[in-house]
Scaffold this active site. Structure first.
Site, mmCIF file in Angstrom:
data_model
loop_
_atom_site.group_PDB
_atom_site.id
_atom_site.type_symbol
_atom_site.label_atom_id
_atom_site.label_comp_id
_atom_site.label_asym_id
_atom_site.label_seq_id
_atom_site.Cartn_x
_atom_site.Cartn_y
_atom_site.Cartn_z
ATOM 1 C CG ASP A 1 97.361 65.745 65.165
ATOM 2 O OD1 ASP A 1 97.967 65.451 64.114
ATOM 3 O OD2 ASP A 1 96.632 64.939 65.770
ATOM 4 C CG ASP B 1 94.454 62.445 61.180
ATOM 5 O OD1 ASP B 1 93.775 61.918 60.269
ATOM 6 O OD2 ASP B 1 95.089 61.789 62.021
ATOM 7 C CG ASP C 1 92.480 67.357 66.933
ATOM 8 O OD1 ASP C 1 91.638 68.026 67.571
ATOM 9 O OD2 ASP C 1 92.641 66.136 67.103
#
Length: 334
Positions: A98, A100, A237
């Site tokens: 992930d 972000d 992440d």
């Protein structure tokens, strides 16, 4: 939750229902669906876990019937997905990443702001502990622009390059998705990697994020080490990658903070999330916007707006309402 918020969410739910009803056949279900755990958050804020579906059709019928505010499925494959966590029988798990926007872009920090949900005062970050006008709680809002969306896309391109060039994966073993809000999700379907435990996944994260990498320990005269120093750090992440039992937002589902869809990306270079992930109708809807900076959807610029009633496409109205910046002036039964 106040009565007003409930009414607003019921109108959002009406548009979510429209999407799931009209697009159910196009919604992508995960591989080996019967081995995955599913969960969803409803429009009352409840989280329901440990669900499973025997077929793609059963899953799609569930989406149309229940209209979730958000829906997730496990990266893991289980013997019994409906059992309590300790009894599910873990088999393997997709390797997931992930990225972000807040971990990549300085620009998003400049664009972001705080807003009071009660009196609608707003201001630049850092946010005060309480609204200086009425003393209520304030919320921070991340506000995307073309520049910060390009920054997070560049990070996704760096990760794709690293996975193919440094880890020797083929592009067929990797799926890339826009998250539906502000980032990108990656899935790696390599069978050897699927069997890895948490420690091995952490080592991959450390390599990608260059955690603990000390360039001064290498000689810049050595070509191999020179290339190590030049490679880019990608801020994925670690919690997502290391968690082998994580539930991850489902592809083609609507994001509960934006009303945009989690969309598979064919070509990262040309992908425009505020074009491709817009799936709600263009039907004009009136909203009272308390405050909204300008934003471009589908090549059209909207805003800025401040304490004004405007008629905008439903996809933008839902986006603004879910961000806490606007409210529908008329509610609709859903």
């Amino acid at each position: 939750m106040s009565m007003l918020e409930m009414e607003q969410l019921q109108t959002v739910k009406k548009f979510f229902r429209w999407y799931y009803f009209n697009n159910s056949e196009k919604i992508k279900a995960p591989e080996s669906i019967e081995s995955r755990e599913f969960g969803y958050r409803d429009f009352n804020g409840n989280m329901i876990r440990h669900l499973s579906f025997k077929s793609d059709g059963e899953y799609r019928a569930f989406l149309v019937k229940n209209v979730p505010k958000s829906v997730y499925y496990s990266v893991a494959f289980y013997i019994d997905p409906t059992a309590p966590m300790e009894s599910k029988g873990w088999i393997k798990a997709d390797l997931a990443f992930d990225i972000d926007i807040k971990d990549v872009s300085e620009k998003i920090k400049e664009n972001s702001f705080w807003i009071c949900r009660k009196c609608h005062s707003f201001g630049k970050l850092p946010a005060p502990n309480a609204c200086p006008n009425c003393g209520s709680e304030v919320e921070e809002v991340e506000w995307v622009c073309d520049e910060c969306l390009n920054e997070v896309k560049d990070a996704a391109l760096d990760l794709l390059y690293m996975l193919t060039e440094n880890f020797g994966l083929s592009k067929k073993e990797i799926s890339v998705y826009f998250s539906g809000n502000n980032g990108y999700h990656f899935y790696v379907y390599n069978e050897e990697m699927r069997k890895m435990g948490q420690q091995e996944r952490m080592e991959i994260v450390d390599y990608i994020t260059m955690n603990g990498f000390d360039s001064s320990a290498y000689s810049k005269n050595t070509p191999e080490n020179g290339s190590m120093i030049k490679r880019k750090r990608v801020p994925v992440d670690p919690n997502v990658t290391v968690d082998i039992k994580r539930v991850f937002r489902a592809p083609d589902s609507l994001h509960d903070e934006s009303g945009l869809a989690k969309k598979e990306v064919d070509s990262l270079e040309s992908f425009d999330p505020l074009e491709k992930a817009v799936v709600l109708p263009e039907e004009p809807v009136e909203v009272l916007v308390h405050y909204m900076p300008s934003i471009s959807f589908r090549g059209e610029r909207f805003g800025p707006y401040k304490q004004e009633k405007v008629r905008v496409p439903a996809y933008l109205a839902v986006y603004a309402v879910l961000k806490g910046l606007a409210e529908f002036t008329e509610t609709r039964s859903g």
